[in-house]
Design a protein around this motif. Structure first.
Motif, short mmCIF file in Angstrom:
data_model
loop_
_atom_site.label_atom_id
_atom_site.label_comp_id
_atom_site.label_asym_id
_atom_site.label_seq_id
_atom_site.Cartn_x
_atom_site.Cartn_y
_atom_site.Cartn_z
N ALA A 31 0.83 -1.21 0.00
CA ALA A 31 0.00 0.00 0.00
C ALA A 31 0.87 1.26 0.00
N VAL A 32 1.96 1.24 0.74
CA VAL A 32 2.88 2.38 0.78
C VAL A 32 3.52 2.60 -0.59
N MET A 33 3.80 1.51 -1.27
CA MET A 33 4.52 1.57 -2.55
C MET A 33 3.58 1.67 -3.77
N ARG A 34 2.29 1.73 -3.52
CA ARG A 34 1.30 1.69 -4.60
C ARG A 34 1.57 2.71 -5.71
N PHE A 35 1.81 3.96 -5.35
CA PHE A 35 1.99 5.02 -6.35
C PHE A 35 3.44 5.19 -6.77
N LEU A 36 4.32 4.33 -6.28
CA LEU A 36 5.74 4.43 -6.61
C LEU A 36 6.20 3.28 -7.50
N THR A 37 5.74 2.07 -7.17
CA THR A 37 6.19 0.88 -7.90
C THR A 37 5.03 -0.03 -8.29
N GLY A 38 3.81 0.42 -8.05
CA GLY A 38 2.66 -0.46 -8.28
C GLY A 38 2.48 -1.47 -7.17
N GLY A 39 3.13 -1.23 -6.03
CA GLY A 39 3.00 -2.10 -4.87
C GLY A 39 4.17 -3.04 -4.66
N GLU A 40 5.13 -3.05 -5.58
CA GLU A 40 6.30 -3.91 -5.40
C GLU A 40 7.21 -3.33 -4.32
N PRO A 41 7.67 -4.16 -3.39
CA PRO A 41 8.56 -3.66 -2.35
C PRO A 41 9.93 -3.31 -2.92
N THR A 42 10.60 -2.38 -2.25
CA THR A 42 12.00 -2.09 -2.58
C THR A 42 12.82 -3.27 -2.07
N PRO A 43 13.68 -3.84 -2.91
CA PRO A 43 14.50 -4.95 -2.43
C PRO A 43 15.35 -4.51 -1.23
N PRO A 44 15.39 -5.32 -0.15
CA PRO A 44 16.18 -4.95 1.03
C PRO A 44 17.63 -4.62 0.70
N GLU A 45 18.19 -5.28 -0.32
CA GLU A 45 19.58 -5.02 -0.69
C GLU A 45 19.79 -3.57 -1.10
N HIS A 46 18.74 -2.94 -1.65
CA HIS A 46 18.87 -1.53 -2.06
C HIS A 46 19.35 -0.69 -0.89
N TYR A 47 18.68 -0.81 0.25
CA TYR A 47 19.06 0.00 1.42
C TYR A 47 20.34 -0.51 2.06
N ARG A 48 20.50 -1.83 2.10
CA ARG A 48 21.70 -2.38 2.74
C ARG A 48 22.97 -2.06 1.96
N GLU A 49 22.88 -2.05 0.63
CA GLU A 49 24.08 -1.90 -0.19
C GLU A 49 24.37 -0.46 -0.60
N ARG A 50 23.33 0.36 -0.80
CA ARG A 50 23.61 1.72 -1.26
C ARG A 50 22.63 2.78 -0.78
N GLY A 51 21.37 2.42 -0.62
CA GLY A 51 20.36 3.42 -0.29
C GLY A 51 20.63 4.18 0.99
N LEU A 52 20.90 3.46 2.07
CA LEU A 52 21.17 4.13 3.34
C LEU A 52 22.46 4.94 3.27
N ASN A 53 23.48 4.42 2.59
CA ASN A 53 24.73 5.17 2.44
C ASN A 53 24.51 6.47 1.68
N ASN A 54 23.64 6.44 0.68
CA ASN A 54 23.32 7.67 -0.06
C ASN A 54 22.62 8.69 0.83
N ILE A 55 21.74 8.23 1.69
CA ILE A 55 21.06 9.12 2.63
C ILE A 55 22.08 9.78 3.55
N LEU A 56 22.96 8.97 4.12
CA LEU A 56 23.98 9.49 5.04
C LEU A 56 24.94 10.44 4.32
N ARG A 57 25.28 10.12 3.08
CA ARG A 57 26.16 10.99 2.30
C ARG A 57 25.51 12.35 2.05
N GLY A 58 24.20 12.37 1.88
CA GLY A 58 23.48 13.63 1.69
C GLY A 58 23.64 14.57 2.87
#
Length: 188
Positions: A31-58
């Motif tokens: 439901a959270v991802m409905r308007f972003l991906t059609g409801g598909e979850p973001t793969p956990p690896e995204h945040y573990r491998e780069r997503g969180l690091n990009n946030i911290l780098r910001g």
């Protein structure tokens, strides 16, 4: 919890390296991802491998002034979701920034999105030297459109749906760009 910003009911703070599970849990709700991906979850690896690091780098890139901020309910300490107040990318001017939010489904309808958005607009225009804040949402996302309008933003353009979002229901209808200037905010 070091606050970036406090509202009546929320504390917004910088994410830390220990917060990866909060991001994964939020993006795992269809439901959270409905308007972003059609409801598909973001793969956990995204945040573990780069997503969180990009946030911290910001935070480093913009001296902690801009970025993605974890939102917690003051009364319970529960993770509500996140808000973003950030230039589009590292080469964008710091006086025009994006506003956005993503909240846990259990927190919808409580006014948190509007409360957090209004507080970030105030911070942007009074503390951060921002002249214009923009946001984008799908035309079919009535909840988000209502929040942006309650916060004082108005539609300034229609947007075509990016090719990677065409699988989202209603994507063919496009979206809207909302904006508010400092002058408009001061009169709001």
């Amino acid at each position: 919890m070091d606050a970036y910003l406090d509202t009546e009911r929320l504390t917004l703070r910088h994410f830390t390296a220990d917060d990866v599970d909060l991001l994964i849990e939020l993006d795992s709700d269809p439901a959270v991802m409905r308007f972003l991906t059609g409801g598909e979850p973001t793969p956990p690896e995204h945040y573990r491998e780069r997503g969180l690091n990009n946030i911290l780098r910001g935070y480093q890139l913009w001296d902690g002034r801009f970025g993605l901020f974890a939102a917690h309910a003051k009364d319970s300490g529960a993770f509500v979701g996140w808000f973003i107040l950030s230039p589009e990318d590292e080469d964008s001017p710091l006086d025009e920034v994006e506003l956005g939010y993503r909240l846990r489904q259990a927190e919808w309808g409580k006014g948190y999105a509007t409360e957090g958005s209004r507080a970030l607009l105030a911070k942007a225009f009074t503390d951060l030297g921002v002249n214009m804040v923009w946001a984008a949402t799908m035309s079919t996302n009535e909840g988000s459109r209502n929040v942006l309008e309650k916060a004082g933003l108005t539609v300034t353009a229609t947007l075509e749906t990016p090719p990677d979002m065409l699988k989202v229901e209603g994507a063919e209808l496009g979206g809207f760009r909302y904006e508010i200037t400092r002058e408009q905010w001061e009169q709001h």
